[in-house]
Design a protein around this motif. Structure first.
Motif, PDB file in Angstrom:
ATOM      1  N   ILE A  15      37.310  55.303  37.681  1.00 34.88           N
ATOM      2  CA  ILE A  15      37.120  56.763  38.220  1.00 34.88           C
ATOM      3  C   ILE A  15      36.305  57.340  36.557  1.00 34.88           C
ATOM      4  N   GLU A  16      35.562  58.259  37.000  1.00 36.00           N
ATOM      5  CA  GLU A  16      35.090  59.021  35.967  1.00 36.00           C
ATOM      6  C   GLU A  16      34.845  60.270  36.359  1.00 36.00           C
ATOM      7  N   GLY A  17      34.778  61.308  35.709  1.00 33.11           N
ATOM      8  CA  GLY A  17      34.420  62.773  35.794  1.00 33.11           C
ATOM      9  C   GLY A  17      34.336  63.700  34.671  1.00 33.11           C
ATOM     10  N   GLY A  18      34.396  64.865  35.103  1.00 30.95           N
ATOM     11  CA  GLY A  18      34.471  65.983  33.908  1.00 30.95           C
ATOM     12  C   GLY A  18      33.075  66.172  33.634  1.00 30.95           C
ATOM     13  N   LYS A  19      32.734  67.033  32.520  1.00 28.79           N
ATOM     14  CA  LYS A  19      31.510  67.535  31.821  1.00 28.79           C
ATOM     15  C   LYS A  19      31.289  66.358  30.588  1.00 28.79           C
ATOM     16  N   GLU A  20      30.134  66.060  30.607  1.00 29.54           N
ATOM     17  CA  GLU A  20      29.798  64.930  29.317  1.00 29.54           C
ATOM     18  C   GLU A  20      29.906  65.736  28.068  1.00 29.54           C
ATOM     19  N   TYR A  33      40.921  58.658  27.091  1.00 24.30           N
ATOM     20  CA  TYR A  33      39.723  58.032  27.450  1.00 24.30           C
ATOM     21  C   TYR A  33      38.321  58.953  27.131  1.00 24.30           C
ATOM     22  N   GLN A  34      37.115  58.720  26.917  1.00 27.07           N
ATOM     23  CA  GLN A  34      36.144  59.748  26.846  1.00 27.07           C
ATOM     24  C   GLN A  34      35.786  60.383  28.098  1.00 27.07           C
ATOM     25  N   ALA A  35      35.310  61.648  28.242  1.00 25.00           N
ATOM     26  CA  ALA A  35      34.887  62.179  29.462  1.00 25.00           C
ATOM     27  C   ALA A  35      33.634  61.523  29.806  1.00 25.00           C
ATOM     28  N   GLU A  80      44.605  61.721  28.749  1.00 27.77           N
ATOM     29  CA  GLU A  80      43.830  62.671  27.796  1.00 27.77           C
ATOM     30  C   GLU A  80      42.404  62.195  27.840  1.00 27.77           C
ATOM     31  N   LEU A  81      41.382  63.297  27.719  1.00 26.49           N
ATOM     32  CA  LEU A  81      40.080  63.180  27.768  1.00 26.49           C
ATOM     33  C   LEU A  81      39.693  63.617  26.330  1.00 26.49           C
ATOM     34  N   THR A  82      38.573  62.889  25.910  1.00 21.09           N
ATOM     35  CA  THR A  82      37.781  63.399  24.703  1.00 21.09           C
ATOM     36  C   THR A  82      36.293  63.569  24.867  1.00 21.09           C
ATOM     37  N   THR A  83      35.908  64.212  23.820  1.00 17.11           N
ATOM     38  CA  THR A  83      34.194  64.177  24.035  1.00 17.11           C
ATOM     39  C   THR A  83      33.543  63.221  23.697  1.00 17.11           C
TER      40      THR A  83
END
Length: 483
Positions: free
Chosen positions: A409-414, A331-333, A456-459
């Motif tokens: 749910i969403e989180g992290g740095k864009e 998924y995208q961050a 896994e997160l992607t930019t």
């Protein structure tokens, strides 16, 4: 023989021995004196060493006064991850030039990004620049371009490094100039002769994998914890070798550059129930910035979802808890990640009680290995929002109660999250953790569930790559905030 300055007299000074008179007398010669004011006739009470009042000021402009408009010198720059088109300037942005000089060597690099103080490059990007020799090439034997990358982990004890491990992940050497004899041919110079030296242009494309391996090249990285430190560092260096016994020492100039690759998940079609609304001003959503999940439809395709059965330490008969995620688990961050939590039981109240105690969090897991020791650090970067529990149409049986709660749910740095690893050194992974922990009053009736699912997160998203040409070019500046 010294000449003391003449003490001038001022209108309005009545006490020659006052502190103000002494201050005037100590002024250096040539300094302009303050203006003189006449004492006011209505002033009867001394408020200072002088009995005069301050002059009368007015908000109205005088004939000889004007307003001055200033322009700030600072130019606003878009934040990391923000599109450059949102800036106020409409002129095309030219590549930034980074110059590093040492003795008679100069290294100049061009970077696509003008928002960093260090050259930054993206995935498989071409690095272009030139080396300049300020002086003669008479005693120069060769000039080499060296690009290196290292992963370093260090064990820290009481604030001091004890031991460390290092691994080379990138090694490249390129000859820019070589002279077997003392003469210099025009072909060997390979560049225009500048006014103060010679230019040797070069270009180097950053590989996508580690040298001698098929693993992806990790981004620039630095973390320091209480007992462990880890870093990924990339260096570009120009080496100038001279001939002769007295000229064995090489002259070099080097700089650190940032490798910030952009990543995307594979294209997937989101489910039909994955929609949001933000009804501003409604009673259920007083805050227009908060997104409310619309109650989902009950039909879901099993091909699009991965379902995991949760187990507890104390098994409860006729109780099942399942956690489902949208496939693939990439998924995208900062983008919503849909999930569903299903509880089935013969008790009519137990499913709702379990869902009320459920919590889903997004974790960033960093693992560092050094000298046989391992340090793991988990950081919560997002918490989930649950929708209203519902009963699906297709119940397992008439004797069981099935309740489903969908959420996101969403989180992290864009544009700043990326999963990577270097075997045996550093690993950065992401996971969704499901915790069902009852309160003290319900501890005897509800079991405890814990489950962690790696994702896994992607930019960037796959839609960004499909809809905008060149969106994946250049560095992912959002990673800088986590270096």
């Amino acid at each position: 023989m010294s000449i003391s300055p003449i003490r001038p007299s001022y209108t309005g000074v009545t006490d020659p021995d006052s502190d103000l008179e002494v201050l005037y007398a100590t002024l250096p010669l040539g300094m302009p004196l303050p203006p003189a004011y006449s004492p006011s006739e209505s002033s009867t009470t001394p408020t200072s060493p002088m009995f005069d009042d301050t002059p009368e000021y007015s908000c109205q402009l005088q004939p000889d006064e004007v307003f001055l408009d200033g322009t700030p010198l600072a130019v606003s720059r878009p934040r990391p991850g923000e599109s450059s088109s949102s800036s106020s300037s409409s002129a095309p942005r030219r590549p930034a030039q980074f110059n590093i000089c040492h003795n008679n060597l100069r290294l100049s690099l061009s970077s696509r990004s003008q928002q960093t103080q260090t050259p930054a490059y993206g995935r498989n990007e071409l690095i272009e620049g030139f080396a300049e020799v300020l002086g003669s090439l008479k005693h120069v034997e060769r000039i080499d371009l060296v690009v290196e990358g290292f992963v370093t982990t260090t064990v820290i004890d009481r604030g001091y490094p004890v031991s460390s491990d290092s691994k080379c992940i990138l090694a490249h050497r390129q000859s820019l100039y070589y002279s077997a004899s003392g003469t210099v041919s025009p072909e060997q110079e390979r560049g225009a002769v500048a006014s103060k030296g010679r230019l040797f242009p070069f270009s180097y494309r950053i590989p996508t994998t580690i040298s001698g391996s098929t693993e992806p090249l990790p981004p620039s990285f630095y973390r320091m914890y209480a007992t462990m430190e880890g870093s990924v560092r990339y260096v570009m260096r120009i080496e100038l070798h001279k001939r002769g016994l007295l000229r064995r020492n090489e002259n070099r100039v080097e700089t650190v550059f940032l490798y910030l690759p952009k990543t995307t998940p594979p294209s997937t079609r989101p489910p039909s129930w994955y929609h949001y609304t933000s009804a501003a001003g409604s009673s259920s959503n007083p805050n227009p910035d908060v997104k409310i999940l619309i109650e989902p439809a009950s039909d879901r395709s099993q091909k699009e979802w991965k379902t995991m059965a949760l187990t507890s330490g104390t098994p409860v008969p006729n109780l099942g808890v399942e956690f489902s995620l949208l496939k693939p688990l990439v998924y995208q961050a900062r983008s919503p990640i849909p999930f569903s939590l299903t509880v089935s039981s013969t008790s009519p109240v137990l499913p709702d009680l379990i869902l009320s105690c459920a919590q889903v969090t997004l974790l960033r897991c960093t693992t560092t290995h050094a000298s046989g020791q391992t340090y793991q650090h988990e950081e919560v970067i997002g918490t989930a929002d649950f929708g209203k529990p519902e009963s699906p149409n297709e119940a397992e049986s008439q004797s069981k109660v099935v309740r489903v709660s969908n959420g996101c749910i969403e989180g992290g740095k864009e544009q700043g999250e990326i999963a990577w690893s270097v075997d045996g050194m550093v690993e950065v992974n992401y996971a969704l953790r499901v915790d069902i922990k009852p309160t003290l009053a319900l501890n005897a009736a509800i079991p405890t569930f814990h489950h962690k699912e790696a994702i896994e997160l992607t930019t960037h998203s796959a839609e960004d790559a499909d809809n905008w040409d060149g969106v994946l070019d250049g560095p992912a500046l959002g990673i800088i905030g986590r270096l």
